[in-house]
Design a protein around this motif. Structure first.
Motif, PDB file in Angstrom:
ATOM      1  N   LYS A 105      51.472  50.796  29.864  1.00 50.86           N
ATOM      2  CA  LYS A 105      51.503  49.113  29.294  1.00 50.86           C
ATOM      3  C   LYS A 105      52.583  48.454  30.184  1.00 50.86           C
ATOM      4  N   GLY A 106      52.354  47.068  30.419  1.00 49.29           N
ATOM      5  CA  GLY A 106      53.273  46.382  30.907  1.00 49.29           C
ATOM      6  C   GLY A 106      53.470  46.454  32.359  1.00 49.29           C
ATOM      7  N   ILE A 107      52.980  47.451  33.125  1.00 53.78           N
ATOM      8  CA  ILE A 107      53.176  47.704  34.516  1.00 53.78           C
ATOM      9  C   ILE A 107      52.318  46.847  35.343  1.00 53.78           C
ATOM     10  N   ILE A 108      51.235  46.635  35.070  1.00 56.43           N
ATOM     11  CA  ILE A 108      50.346  45.480  35.717  1.00 56.43           C
ATOM     12  C   ILE A 108      50.701  44.175  35.225  1.00 56.43           C
ATOM     13  N   VAL A 109      51.209  43.127  36.041  1.00 57.36           N
ATOM     14  CA  VAL A 109      51.531  42.032  35.567  1.00 57.36           C
ATOM     15  C   VAL A 109      50.791  40.935  36.015  1.00 57.36           C
ATOM     16  N   TYR A 110      49.982  41.345  37.175  1.00 52.56           N
ATOM     17  CA  TYR A 110      48.907  40.210  37.529  1.00 52.56           C
ATOM     18  C   TYR A 110      47.580  40.872  37.745  1.00 52.56           C
ATOM     19  N   MET A 111      46.602  40.299  37.527  1.00 54.17           N
ATOM     20  CA  MET A 111      45.233  40.845  37.862  1.00 54.17           C
ATOM     21  C   MET A 111      44.380  39.406  38.401  1.00 54.17           C
ATOM     22  N   ALA A 112      43.898  39.508  39.532  1.00 53.69           N
ATOM     23  CA  ALA A 112      43.074  38.455  39.858  1.00 53.69           C
ATOM     24  C   ALA A 112      41.751  38.145  39.193  1.00 53.69           C
ATOM     25  N   PRO A 113      41.641  36.950  39.130  1.00 48.38           N
ATOM     26  CA  PRO A 113      40.255  36.470  38.158  1.00 48.38           C
ATOM     27  C   PRO A 113      38.941  37.054  38.696  1.00 48.38           C
ATOM     28  N   ASP A 114      38.787  37.338  39.940  1.00 49.23           N
ATOM     29  CA  ASP A 114      37.770  38.088  40.558  1.00 49.23           C
ATOM     30  C   ASP A 114      37.618  39.550  40.651  1.00 49.23           C
ATOM     31  N   PHE A 115      38.745  40.083  39.784  1.00 52.66           N
ATOM     32  CA  PHE A 115      38.792  41.452  39.976  1.00 52.66           C
ATOM     33  C   PHE A 115      37.628  42.295  40.014  1.00 52.66           C
ATOM     34  N   ASP A 116      36.823  42.055  39.174  1.00 51.75           N
ATOM     35  CA  ASP A 116      35.489  42.650  38.906  1.00 51.75           C
ATOM     36  C   ASP A 116      34.259  42.364  39.583  1.00 51.75           C
ATOM     37  N   ALA A 117      34.487  41.276  40.373  1.00 56.81           N
ATOM     38  CA  ALA A 117      33.336  40.480  40.916  1.00 56.81           C
ATOM     39  C   ALA A 117      32.814  41.698  42.318  1.00 56.81           C
ATOM     40  N   PRO A 118      31.557  41.736  42.535  1.00 58.96           N
ATOM     41  CA  PRO A 118      30.905  42.446  43.390  1.00 58.96           C
ATOM     42  C   PRO A 118      31.419  42.069  44.878  1.00 58.96           C
ATOM     43  N   LEU A 119      31.904  43.296  45.549  1.00 60.29           N
ATOM     44  CA  LEU A 119      32.421  42.922  46.871  1.00 60.29           C
ATOM     45  C   LEU A 119      31.341  42.484  48.159  1.00 60.29           C
ATOM     46  N   GLU A 120      31.486  41.510  48.858  1.00 65.62           N
ATOM     47  CA  GLU A 120      30.312  41.000  49.610  1.00 65.62           C
ATOM     48  C   GLU A 120      30.089  42.452  50.547  1.00 65.62           C
ATOM     49  N   ASP A 121      31.066  43.129  51.148  1.00 66.23           N
ATOM     50  CA  ASP A 121      30.568  44.038  52.020  1.00 66.23           C
ATOM     51  C   ASP A 121      29.708  45.040  51.493  1.00 66.23           C
ATOM     52  N   PHE A 122      29.574  45.137  50.037  1.00 71.70           N
ATOM     53  CA  PHE A 122      28.716  46.056  49.339  1.00 71.70           C
ATOM     54  C   PHE A 122      27.363  45.437  48.943  1.00 71.70           C
ATOM     55  N   GLN A 123      27.003  44.389  49.355  1.00 72.31           N
ATOM     56  CA  GLN A 123      26.027  43.673  48.733  1.00 72.31           C
ATOM     57  C   GLN A 123      24.533  44.304  49.001  1.00 72.31           C
ATOM     58  N   ASP A 124      24.246  44.852  50.360  1.00 69.73           N
ATOM     59  CA  ASP A 124      23.281  45.562  50.831  1.00 69.73           C
ATOM     60  C   ASP A 124      22.975  46.662  49.995  1.00 69.73           C
ATOM     61  N   TYR A 125      24.226  47.459  49.461  1.00 65.83           N
ATOM     62  CA  TYR A 125      24.040  48.726  48.862  1.00 65.83           C
ATOM     63  C   TYR A 125      23.857  48.498  47.304  1.00 65.83           C
ATOM     64  N   ALA A 126      24.305  47.463  46.803  1.00 66.52           N
ATOM     65  CA  ALA A 126      24.116  47.074  45.416  1.00 66.52           C
ATOM     66  C   ALA A 126      22.724  46.546  45.182  1.00 66.52           C
ATOM     67  N   GLY A 127      22.003  46.136  46.268  1.00 66.24           N
ATOM     68  CA  GLY A 127      20.532  45.408  45.922  1.00 66.24           C
ATOM     69  C   GLY A 127      20.704  44.003  45.751  1.00 66.24           C
ATOM     70  N   GLN A 128      21.665  43.182  45.776  1.00 70.01           N
ATOM     71  CA  GLN A 128      21.841  42.052  45.319  1.00 70.01           C
ATOM     72  C   GLN A 128      21.688  40.971  46.819  1.00 70.01           C
TER      73      GLN A 128
END
Length: 81
Positions: A58-81
């Motif tokens: 707790k308290g170690i992670i001080v910043y997390m990008a707003p798109d942290f859990d957004a799908p990665l573009e490189d894996f769109q083909d694998y995710a079927g999106q």
């Protein structure tokens, strides 16, 4: 650290266990290849790493990008999106 042939260790087990109790590490070999390690239980347990406790980060992670859990573009083909 001592290396002892397995055949030799069969006749000297009590002496080898006593040496391990005193902190010596004994490698048992068969055909000049290591097959087992004889160490005291205290020494073996002291090498194990302690388990992390819940909340210890707790308290170690001080910043997390707003798109942290957004799908990665490189894996769109694998995710079927």
């Amino acid at each position: 650290m001592a290396q002892v042939a397995l055949k030799e260790a069969e006749t000297q087990l009590a002496r080898l266990v006593q040496a391990a109790r005193q902190g010596e590490e004994i490698i048992l070999t068969e055909d000049d290849k290591p097959v087992a390690r004889l160490v005291s239980i205290d020494k073996a347990e002291s090498k194990s790493t302690p388990r992390a406790q819940f909340g210890s980060g707790k308290g170690i992670i001080v910043y997390m990008a707003p798109d942290f859990d957004a799908p990665l573009e490189d894996f769109q083909d694998y995710a079927g999106q």
